[in-house]
Design an enzyme around this catalytic site. Structure first.
Site, short mmCIF file in Angstrom:
data_model
loop_
_atom_site.label_atom_id
_atom_site.label_comp_id
_atom_site.label_asym_id
_atom_site.label_seq_id
_atom_site.Cartn_x
_atom_site.Cartn_y
_atom_site.Cartn_z
N ARG A 71 1.76 -1.38 4.90
CA ARG A 71 1.70 -0.71 3.68
C ARG A 71 3.10 -0.90 3.10
NH1 ARG A 71 -2.86 -0.34 5.23
NH2 ARG A 71 -4.03 1.31 5.29
N HIS A 103 -4.17 1.03 13.34
CA HIS A 103 -3.62 -0.01 13.64
C HIS A 103 -2.70 -0.03 14.90
CE1 HIS A 103 -3.73 -0.14 9.16
NE2 HIS A 103 -4.89 -0.09 9.50
N HIS A 169 -7.97 2.42 -3.26
CA HIS A 169 -8.56 2.05 -2.09
C HIS A 169 -9.88 1.43 -2.16
CE1 HIS A 169 -9.54 2.25 1.87
NE2 HIS A 169 -8.22 1.85 2.32
N LYS A 179 -5.13 11.00 2.83
CA LYS A 179 -5.41 9.57 3.67
C LYS A 179 -4.07 9.56 4.30
CE LYS A 179 -7.17 5.06 3.19
NZ LYS A 179 -6.03 4.51 4.17
N GLN A 291 -6.36 -6.84 6.60
CA GLN A 291 -5.99 -6.35 5.45
C GLN A 291 -6.59 -6.91 4.14
OE1 GLN A 291 -4.64 -3.51 5.03
NE2 GLN A 291 -4.44 -2.87 7.39
N LYS A 294 -9.40 -5.92 1.69
CA LYS A 294 -9.23 -5.26 0.24
C LYS A 294 -9.02 -6.24 -1.01
CE LYS A 294 -6.75 -1.97 3.12
NZ LYS A 294 -5.29 -1.16 3.19
#
Length: 420
Positions: A71, A103, A169, A179, A291, A294
């Protein structure tokens, strides 16, 4: 025209035909003039909650959760500022908990890079353990009867502080808020239940949608069961500067934050495109192919059926190799077989949501990937390697004639285009 695509810790410069290309980027929001002062001000005058200092009495245990390596939260600024604000609290009363979700754990060196060496040296910093029953506490069940499990350190702390940043998201509506708890510090089986195939395919499980989104609604419900949590979320621009600070009540502060983010991130387009070039917003968001889905998802919103998506995603950590996603993709002959497998009653696998979303995107469009991954790894993931983005766009346009149209999302899912 030269377009700079976010890629790894730098950029790719791609030459695209100006007459056919539309660049879609977030509306620029300037960084705050004094980020630290804004954070302190938000802690002292929070949204829908008492000031943070009023939450804490002598002897209280405090758990501060923070987002992991994947992130873009500026933890190296945010967490030291928060700890300085709490300087009157004994250090031994504070636990810093990494919101790994499902993760991999982050190493000591990674934690030092994320939080600063001084924080790691002076405070108890722990990785969440989503598969360790001893470290999980149950708060009822999910909609399908699965135990709703939350990290014990977070659940049993007298004061809980959830930190993170807010962005659209691809299936939870927005990051941040609930979240940061679910799935941030939730048990693996709880996350798998929430991210099950039926929820992922729901039409409201998408960017920017919270109302009617079964994934977000269940995340919210479970997070609230844990008890009052003080939220500290920020919004960011493309330079990773803080543009807004949203602190206070878990839901009220988050809602103010995501509506602020919506105004800059959600960009309307009038018609779909033949080719969409996207990124995964660069490092750390493009660490791996997991990732990268996304970025594909953002592009899929505006690509024509049968069109082409080209994703620039460095993937310095691979898929990752040997991860549940890697194993699931390799076990299937192609995207349709992935979807058939996940449609089989009783099939539940870690990270299946990412494979499902990728396969649904590939049902709509061809997906090419420019990355540091070997070609054979991309092909095993049922994706087409791309070594020249400009050349690939040119090949697509050559077959379309003068009517061919290209969209570029240079910041990937930091921009969420929609048809309207």
């Amino acid at each position: 025209m030269i377009v700079r695509l976010a890629y790894g810790q730098g950029h790719l410069e791609v030459d695209l035909p100006k007459s056919a290309t539309s660049v879609i980027a977030p509306a620029h929001t300037p960084g705050l003039a004094d980020e630290r002062a804004a954070v302190v001000g938000a802690l002292e005058s929070p949204i829908g909650a008492r000031p943070l200092r009023e939450w804490i009495t002598s002897g209280d245990s405090i758990c501060i959760s923070f987002t992991d390596l994947t992130r873009a939260t500026p933890n190296e600024r945010l967490i030291p500022w928060l700890l300085s604000f709490l300087a009157d609290v004994p250090r031994e009363s504070i636990i810093l908990l990494n919101q790994l979700g499902t993760h991999r754990p982050n190493s000591v060196a990674e934690l030092e890079a994320m939080l600063t060496p001084a924080v790691v040296r002076n405070y108890r910093v722990l990785n969440h353990e989503p598969e360790n029953p001893a470290m999980l506490v149950q708060f009822g069940t999910t909609k399908d009867g699965t135990p709703a499990l939350i990290n014990r350190h977070f659940a049993e702390a007298r004061v809980r502080i959830a930190t993170g940043f807010i962005e659209p998201h691809f299936f939870a509506g927005f990051s941040g808020g609930p979240k940061n708890i679910m799935p941030g510090v939730a048990g693996l089986q709880t996350v798998m239940s929430n991210h099950r195939a039926k929820n992922i395919e729901h039409p409201r499980s998408s960017f920017g949608m919270t109302a009617g989104n079964p994934i977000w609604q269940e995340m919210r419900e479970i997070a609230l069961r844990v008890g009052p949590t003080f939220l500290l979320n920020v919004s960011l621009n493309e330079q990773r500067q803080i543009t807004g600070v949203f602190a206070g009540d878990l839901l009220k502060a988050h809602e103010v934050g995501f509506e602020f983010v919506r105004r800059s991130a959600m960009q309307k387009v009038s018609a779909p495109f033949d080719v969409v070039v996207t990124t995964n917003s660069g490092y750390p968001l493009d660490l791996n192919l997991y990732q990268g889905v996304k970025g594909m998802s953002a592009a899929a919103r505006i690509v024509k059926p049968g069109g082409t998506i080209i994703l620039a995603c460095e993937c310095r950590e691979g898929v990752p190799a040997g991860s549940p996603l890697d194993k699931l993709l390799r076990a299937a002959a192609g995207p349709e077989e992935v979807l058939a497998l996940l449609a089989t009653a009783g099939t539940v696998r870690p990270e299946q949501w990412q494979a499902q979303i990728q396969a649904l995107i590939q049902r709509k469009a061809r997906v090419l990937v420019y990355s540091a991954l070997p070609d054979e790894v991309l092909r095993a993931a049922h994706l087409t390697p791309c070594h020249d983005i400009g050349g690939a766009v040119g090949e697509c346009l050559a077959g379309l004639g003068p009517a061919g149209r290209v969209a570029v999302l240079p910041q990937g899912p930091l921009t969420i285009p929609y048809l309207g």
